[in-house]
Write an enzyme that holds these catalytic residues in place. Structure first.
Site, PDB file in Angstrom:
ATOM      1  CB  CYS A  92     -16.424  26.238   3.373  1.00 18.19           C
ATOM      2  SG  CYS A  92     -18.192  26.063   3.157  1.00 18.19           S
ATOM      3  CG  ASP A 113      12.663  31.278 -13.778  1.00 15.42           C
ATOM      4  OD1 ASP A 113      12.107  31.325 -14.886  1.00 15.42           O
ATOM      5  OD2 ASP A 113      13.825  31.679 -13.569  1.00 15.42           O
ATOM      6  CB  CYS A 157     -19.546  29.977   0.303  1.00 17.79           C
ATOM      7  SG  CYS A 157     -19.573  29.776   2.099  1.00 17.79           S
ATOM      8  CG  ASP A 177      10.653  29.534 -18.662  1.00 19.98           C
ATOM      9  OD1 ASP A 177      10.541  29.906 -19.839  1.00 19.98           O
ATOM     10  OD2 ASP A 177      11.329  30.132 -17.813  1.00 19.98           O
ATOM     11  CG  ASP A 232       7.544  31.335 -16.895  1.00 17.98           C
ATOM     12  OD1 ASP A 232       7.414  31.219 -18.128  1.00 17.98           O
ATOM     13  OD2 ASP A 232       8.646  31.326 -16.322  1.00 17.98           O
TER      14      ASP A 232
END
Length: 752
Positions: free
Chosen positions: A22, A634, A25, A435, A638
């Protein structure tokens, strides 16, 4: 580097850490590593359970420190394959679901039976036998379904910290302990407290495990982005040594070595062409959809794909210096530098847990000293009741249940939320980077304009151009042929076809010499194009690639190919700007094309010719200005920027690497989904805050009452049964409130 060697000054070492469950930690791991001599900085990445340590510490000491804190560590070397870690995450999800099912299978029947009075009374022979069996069954369930919570709580206690696991361990443990004592000592407790709460322990564990499982799945598998990037680089290379082609491992390629690339093969390292010519698909690197023509002197990059021709090139950058390796490093760096959002409940728990324990102990001694007979019974009941009512069932559900519902609601409108943290940040975005290719534009070149001269019609010009292109391997040929096929044009037979590298094509149709290409091809054949310069310039200014068609030394037509913007891009940009979001377009394309596309989309800020590794730098620059930055892209180019951004949006039709690097995936590829996702984020954050308020309302009111605050005034002592009911009611409130998100109408045009 061997794990037994010592790190040199300012050297960086990556550790894979096993046992991080979690967000709480993170502090424990950082504390453990920072205590090792020679460590300068520690950066823990919860997303892929790793840590980056700089300094001069001995890796063996780092592993030893982790071991003492309850974690296992291993040094990560080279371009490791993270698929094993991914399988571990999937197994963790399944394990949590199994634990939730086992706990629910015991807890729900016990809860139903208690309300319907199915079970024997405490203090009777039948009751003692029955409840002893239930106590043992509950203990087994707690060991199987809740053992990891208790283990984590103990680990955190060693480093003097507390989180949700501490609360869960205290709440379920105290409920079981109290219930077990009630079985044999019910006569010594107040009559109203003669009740077992085994079902509370089991049901709490069922709900918390379910929430943890959903959170694990929602967080996504970040390592998949690195795995996909590593998979782009071939494992072997074909080098030319002593006139012979030899296949060798990629690690053995040296600088200045000559390599051969055949059609369809991946390019092994960065280099420069010395013989041959071809077209190369560089979309993974630049995001541009059209393949790039390569001639002698052109540069090629590792991981890109050769399409048609065969060529030789000289290796100029190898290993970690290649463009692909730099992108991999950028993604890792961005993922590590992004601070993991600590759960609000965990932050509160750090103060809440010791406070509840202190109140419980204080209540015990107050009742023991000042309480009526049986003082020990009253003291025990009040201290245990405080812990039962403080059990964080609702607190643990407050965030995951809202995230779960919102993720489902987002999926209905074509938005895949891969990481729950995105729902907390997307609504706060002040700046959005887009983009160009495949994001603002369609990402596929199409025929845009046909201009006919000298008595020819547009269809005739297209028919002749397509006839010539039918034998071409040029990247733009597909757009011309697709347009001709759409109009069902019959193509002519072409004789004496000849492709002129970098210029265009020539061929004979019906005994006439035809040419199709750029101005350089026309000049080579002494064809005057000055009269068409204005048309060519105008098309180029619109971001299109114009090509000339000529016959018998006369230009008869101009055809232009472009990547058009998506139908809804301009509307999406308008919506974002209306909501006060600053919109920029950042692309690797040339400034003329970039400005033309931006103008069509209504974007005023443009940055062109930005290298892949520099896109993340643009994000950092804006973040340094105080902007909360979102990135929509995409392509693989990127990926670093998507990882660096506060929220990364990937187009669902894009590359797997971009999708795996992003927090949010727009399944239908529409930018209109971005403002809708931002609106859903704001609604979700508001819902989470409401849930947390509801959860703490019961605690802030219930804990003082459970401690006996009302007893001196009104003679009212809170029954642990009522404490359990209050706890259950807080859970019902949280779940019901979260489910309101399922029915919210969220139209993109009217998104708040």
């Amino acid at each position: 580097m061997s794990t037994d060697q010592t790190m040199s000054q300012d050297q960086e070492i990556r550790l894979s850490i096993l046992g991080m469950r979690c967000a709480g930690c993170i502090a424990a791991v950082e504390t453990a590593l920072q205590g090792v001599a020679g460590v300068e900085t520690v950066n823990v990445n919860f997303a892929d359970h790793s840590a980056v340590v700089t300094g001069s510490a001995d890796p063996a000491l780092l592993k030893s420190a982790l071991k003492e804190a309850g974690y296992d560590g291993a040094v990560m070397e080279g371009l490791e394959d993270p698929s094993d870690e991914e399988r571990q995450e999937e197994e963790r999800y399944r394990d949590l679901m199994r634990k939730a099912a086992v706990a629910g299978a015991l807890g729900l029947p016990l809860m139903l039976g208690a309300h319907l009075d199915w079970f024997p009374m405490m203090g009777t022979r039948e009751g003692t036998g029955f409840w002893t069996t239930v106590a043992l069954l509950t203990l087994v369930v707690m060991f199987y379904s809740g053992g990891h919570f208790f283990t984590s709580a103990i680990k955190l206690l060693r480093v003097k910290q507390a989180n949700m696991d501490t609360l869960i361990a205290l709440g379920t443990g105290s409920a079981w302990l109290y219930s077990s004592i009630v079985i044999d000592y019910s006569d010594n407790l107040p009559s109203l407290s003669n009740h077992a709460y085994f079902e509370a322990s089991a049901v709490i564990l069922a709900f918390i495990n379910l929430g943890s499982a959903l959170e694990t799945r929602a967080r996504g598998k970040t390592s998949a982005a690195i795995r996909a990037l590593i998979g782009l680089q071939p494992r072997t290379a074909r080098v030319v040594r002593e006139g012979q082609d030899v296949d060798i491992p990629i690690e053995q390629v040296g600088l200045g070595e000559t390599l051969r690339v055949r059609p369809g093969e991946k390019i092994a390292v960065d280099g420069e062409l010395i013989e041959g010519h071809s077209t190369v698909d560089e979309s993974m690197l630049t995001g541009e959809s059209m393949p790039v023509e390569k001639l002698v002197g052109s540069t090629v990059a590792a991981g890109t794909i050769n399409q048609h021709g065969s060529f030789l090139f000289t290796a100029t950058r190898i290993g970690r210096d290649t463009a692909l390796a730099q992108i991999i490093h950028s993604v890792r760096q961005a993922q590590s530098s992004k601070p993991a959002l600590a759960r609000l409940a965990d932050k509160i728990s750090a103060v809440f847990v010791p406070t509840v324990v202190a109140i419980s102990i204080f209540s015990f001694f107050v009742w023991l000293i000042f309480g009526p007979d049986p003082a020990v019974g009253y003291a025990f009941v009040t201290s245990m009741t405080v812990l039962v009512i403080a059990c964080p069932c609702a607190l643990g559900l407050a965030t995951p249940i809202s995230v779960m519902v919102s993720v489902g609601r987002a999926a209905q409108m074509g938005v895949l939320i891969r990481k729950g943290e995105a729902l907390q940040t997307a609504g706060k975005l002040t700046c959005l980077i887009l983009d160009k290719t495949g994001t603002v534009t369609v990402g596929k070149p199409t025929l845009s304009h046909i201009v006919a001269f000298e008595g020819y019609g547009e269809e005739q010009v297209l028919q002749r151009a397509a006839s010539l292109e039918s034998g071409s391997e040029h990247p733009l040929a597909a757009a011309i042929l697709a347009a001709a096929e759409e109009k069902q044009l019959k193509l002519d037979r072409v004789r004496k076809f000849h492709a002129v590298a970098g210029h265009g094509i020539t061929g004979r149709i019906a005994d006439q010499q035809w040419l199709f290409g750029n101005a350089a091809l026309m000049a080579e054949h002494q064809i005057d194009v000055d009269a068409h310069g204005d048309v060519m310039a105008e098309l180029a200014a619109q971001g299109q690639t114009p090509m000339l068609l000529a016959v018998d030394k006369v230009v008869v037509g101009i055809l232009s190919v472009a990547d058009p913007i998506k139908a809804d891009s301009a509307r999406a940009v308008q919506q974002l700007q209306r909501r006060g979001v600053r919109v920029l377009m950042v692309t690797g394309d040339n400034p003329i094309t970039a400005q033309a596309i931006a103008a069509q989309a209504g974007i005023s800020e443009v940055r062109a010719q930005v290298l892949p590794q520099d896109k993340a730098a643009v994000v950092k620059e804006l973040q340094a200005q105080g902007e909360i930055v979102g990135m929509v892209g995409d392509g693989i180019n990127d990926a670093p920027a998507l990882a660096q951004a506060d929220v990364g949006f990937a187009i669902g039709t894009g590359t797997d690497v971009a999708i795996e690097s992003a927090d949010v995936v727009l399944l239908q590829g529409s930018l209109l989904k971005v403002p809708a996702a931002m609106a859903l984020s704001r609604l979700t954050v508001a819902n989470i805050k409401q849930n947390l308020f509801g959860a703490f309302f019961y605690n802030t009111v219930g804990i003082p009452v459970a401690a006996g605050l009302l007893y001196p005034l009104f003679g009212v002592l809170l029954n642990p049964m009522i404490a359990g009911a209050a706890m259950a009611m807080s859970s019902v409130t949280v779940v019901s409130n979260a489910n309101r998100l399922r029915w919210i109408k969220l139209d993109e045009e009217d998104a708040p």
